[in-house]
Design a protein around this motif. Sequence first.
Motif, PDB file in Angstrom:
ATOM      1  N   LEU A  65       0.921  -1.176   0.122  1.00 16.06           N
ATOM      2  CA  LEU A  65      -0.249  -0.018  -0.263  1.00 16.06           C
ATOM      3  C   LEU A  65       0.839   1.360  -0.048  1.00 16.06           C
ATOM      4  O   LEU A  65       0.876   2.226  -0.848  1.00 16.06           O
ATOM      5  CB  LEU A  65      -0.855   0.046   1.310  1.00 16.06           C
ATOM      6  CG  LEU A  65      -1.870   1.140   1.512  1.00 16.06           C
ATOM      7  CD1 LEU A  65      -2.847   1.523   0.151  1.00 16.06           C
ATOM      8  CD2 LEU A  65      -2.691   1.158   2.799  1.00 16.06           C
ATOM      9  N   VAL A  66       1.952   1.206   0.846  1.00 12.92           N
ATOM     10  CA  VAL A  66       2.780   2.497   0.849  1.00 12.92           C
ATOM     11  C   VAL A  66       3.449   2.701  -0.562  1.00 12.92           C
ATOM     12  O   VAL A  66       3.676   3.616  -1.033  1.00 12.92           O
ATOM     13  CB  VAL A  66       3.834   2.277   1.969  1.00 12.92           C
ATOM     14  CG1 VAL A  66       4.989   3.330   1.886  1.00 12.92           C
ATOM     15  CG2 VAL A  66       3.154   2.227   3.252  1.00 12.92           C
ATOM     16  N   VAL A 104       2.531   1.720  -3.693  1.00 13.29           N
ATOM     17  CA  VAL A 104       1.469   2.183  -4.424  1.00 13.29           C
ATOM     18  C   VAL A 104       1.374   3.528  -4.389  1.00 13.29           C
ATOM     19  O   VAL A 104       1.173   4.233  -5.381  1.00 13.29           O
ATOM     20  CB  VAL A 104       0.362   1.352  -4.506  1.00 13.29           C
ATOM     21  CG1 VAL A 104      -0.915   1.915  -5.379  1.00 13.29           C
ATOM     22  CG2 VAL A 104       0.580  -0.073  -5.068  1.00 13.29           C
ATOM     23  N   THR A 105       1.150   4.018  -3.136  1.00 16.24           N
ATOM     24  CA  THR A 105       1.023   5.289  -2.615  1.00 16.24           C
ATOM     25  C   THR A 105       2.168   6.057  -3.333  1.00 16.24           C
ATOM     26  O   THR A 105       1.986   7.362  -3.976  1.00 16.24           O
ATOM     27  CB  THR A 105       0.718   5.551  -1.166  1.00 16.24           C
ATOM     28  OG1 THR A 105      -0.524   4.685  -0.878  1.00 16.24           O
ATOM     29  CG2 THR A 105       0.410   7.070  -1.128  1.00 16.24           C
ATOM     30  N   THR A 106       3.263   5.794  -3.080  1.00 17.67           N
ATOM     31  CA  THR A 106       4.555   6.213  -3.388  1.00 17.67           C
ATOM     32  C   THR A 106       4.528   6.608  -5.011  1.00 17.67           C
ATOM     33  O   THR A 106       4.931   7.667  -5.754  1.00 17.67           O
ATOM     34  CB  THR A 106       5.820   5.739  -3.012  1.00 17.67           C
ATOM     35  OG1 THR A 106       5.744   5.772  -1.448  1.00 17.67           O
ATOM     36  CG2 THR A 106       7.201   6.578  -3.228  1.00 17.67           C
ATOM     37  N   VAL A 164       1.993   6.591  -7.200  1.00 11.10           N
ATOM     38  CA  VAL A 164       1.038   7.535  -7.629  1.00 11.10           C
ATOM     39  C   VAL A 164       1.408   8.846  -7.254  1.00 11.10           C
ATOM     40  O   VAL A 164       1.467   9.696  -8.154  1.00 11.10           O
ATOM     41  CB  VAL A 164      -0.203   7.445  -6.670  1.00 11.10           C
ATOM     42  CG1 VAL A 164      -1.218   8.509  -7.035  1.00 11.10           C
ATOM     43  CG2 VAL A 164      -1.006   6.039  -7.087  1.00 11.10           C
ATOM     44  N   ALA A 165       2.272   9.255  -6.251  1.00 12.91           N
ATOM     45  CA  ALA A 165       2.811  10.369  -5.908  1.00 12.91           C
ATOM     46  C   ALA A 165       3.764  10.713  -6.855  1.00 12.91           C
ATOM     47  O   ALA A 165       4.077  11.900  -7.243  1.00 12.91           O
ATOM     48  CB  ALA A 165       3.423  10.541  -4.331  1.00 12.91           C
ATOM     49  N   VAL A 206      -4.738   3.385  -8.053  1.00  7.12           N
ATOM     50  CA  VAL A 206      -5.626   3.535  -6.886  1.00  7.12           C
ATOM     51  C   VAL A 206      -6.402   2.338  -6.457  1.00  7.12           C
ATOM     52  O   VAL A 206      -6.593   2.182  -5.190  1.00  7.12           O
ATOM     53  CB  VAL A 206      -6.366   4.896  -7.100  1.00  7.12           C
ATOM     54  CG1 VAL A 206      -7.556   5.243  -6.043  1.00  7.12           C
ATOM     55  CG2 VAL A 206      -5.846   6.300  -7.272  1.00  7.12           C
ATOM     56  N   GLY A 237      -4.208   0.032  -4.425  1.00  4.46           N
ATOM     57  CA  GLY A 237      -3.949   0.579  -3.282  1.00  4.46           C
ATOM     58  C   GLY A 237      -4.912   0.105  -2.260  1.00  4.46           C
ATOM     59  O   GLY A 237      -5.049  -0.400  -1.039  1.00  4.46           O
ATOM     60  N   ILE A 238      -6.534   0.408  -2.768  1.00  2.00           N
ATOM     61  CA  ILE A 238      -7.561   0.243  -1.953  1.00  2.00           C
ATOM     62  C   ILE A 238      -7.452  -1.449  -1.447  1.00  2.00           C
ATOM     63  O   ILE A 238      -7.819  -1.856  -0.514  1.00  2.00           O
ATOM     64  CB  ILE A 238      -9.033   0.298  -2.602  1.00  2.00           C
ATOM     65  CG1 ILE A 238      -8.783   2.092  -2.711  1.00  2.00           C
ATOM     66  CG2 ILE A 238     -10.143  -0.090  -1.955  1.00  2.00           C
ATOM     67  CD1 ILE A 238      -9.805   2.636  -3.671  1.00  2.00           C
ATOM     68  N   GLY A 297      -5.044  -2.423   1.083  1.00  2.04           N
ATOM     69  CA  GLY A 297      -5.330  -2.205   2.239  1.00  2.04           C
ATOM     70  C   GLY A 297      -6.526  -3.109   2.905  1.00  2.04           C
ATOM     71  O   GLY A 297      -6.423  -3.427   3.887  1.00  2.04           O
TER      72      GLY A 297
END
Length: 431
Positions: free
Chosen positions: A93-94, A96-98, A100-101, A186, A189-190, A193
């Motif tokens: 999750l972290v 994927v968030t990175t 996307v950022a 996104v 990531g969901i 989670g």
Amino acid sequence: MSLASDVRSLWHSSGFRRLTYQRLLSQGGDGMFQVGIAAAFFFDPTTATSPEAIATGFAILLAPFTVVGPFVGPLIDRWKRQRILLFGNLVRLVLVTTIVAALLLDGPVWSLYVLALLALSVNRFLLASMTAGLPRVVPADELLTANAVLPTLGTIAAAVGGAVGGVVTFVAPQVSDAGLAFAALVGAGIAFGAASWAATLLGRDELGPAHPIATGEVGERLRALVTELVDGARYLRRRVTPFHALGVMSAQRLLYGLMFVASILISRSVLGDPDRPEQALGDFSLVVGFAAVGFGLAAVLTPMLGARVERQTWILWCLGVGAGGQLLLAVSSAPWALLAAAVIVSFAVQGGKIAVDTIVQRDTVDEYRGRAFTLYDMVYNVAFVGAAVIGGLTLPDDGYSRTLMLVVALTYGAVALVYARAPRQAASIGA
């Protein structure tokens, strides 16, 4: 027993149900993630136009776990597997968030590749942990059915996840590759989670291992990883049956991988218009669909025949079926031959894999099982990358070589002859 009654029996196990939820969410997210990185980095070997390009694509996609694999097997045998599933999905999750950022901030391409490869590596770690923990929640006499059902459901979940990840292209056909990548990532990531939450439904000790280490011992264990992995390989060799099962699985994977690479190119020239390579992925999806039928048949028939046919004998039957399916492509490259071979060979490979999974689980004690399946995944990936390399060196640009297809069919038969002489009972190992 029928497959339906076997599944109902498995579903009565609360541990199996919870592990299934975890696998569906985890692999569903992985399917979305792969769509996201394919759109973001053009990281899809099926869009390649030559055997060499396909070999490069598969090497990149499969390198992560092949490289990090030696370092995770002993950990699967020492860390609580439920915690691996929980924190592994949180790490994804972290990541994927990175990613996307980094996409939003137009970060350097190399950083995106590093993050994507790390996420793919964690995924293989999680799958090995789930496979190693399965015998802890399923009775020994139902392992064959569980090995047929759970990976099949996971594969379906990954396919559904990929379809969900790409649904934005149907809702908004004009969407850019960046928009598709963002939407798919996104969604991934969901799902990761949710998979982390599903891991909390499992008890901390439910998946083993039998003798976990304390937190303070991790540093010491990390220094002993290579030694433990070598010890695991030696154990499998002494037990005999898991070692031979891994050998026949790697041979099957190599032969199947060679056909898979050839099918990507053949589908472009046989099923589609060679002058429109942009349609290659759509053409190849038809081959994948027929292959899925073969996988499904294996998941149904292998448990049904499990009570009547010994595991090693079933592997021999599957090798013979694989040889027959491959002979179709040695006879013709017509669409009917390609699609029929996709069903038959996929059935043979998946049926053999289910039996191999069961042999390795059954004949490996819990404290070595994580290392066994880490070695399993390493060999599995190396064989597929090896097939891509061999294909890159031997296949013509249209993917079809009658001589090579005949050689592959004969090799199936040779592997069967060698495995027929292998022992059927695991060797006893003293304390």
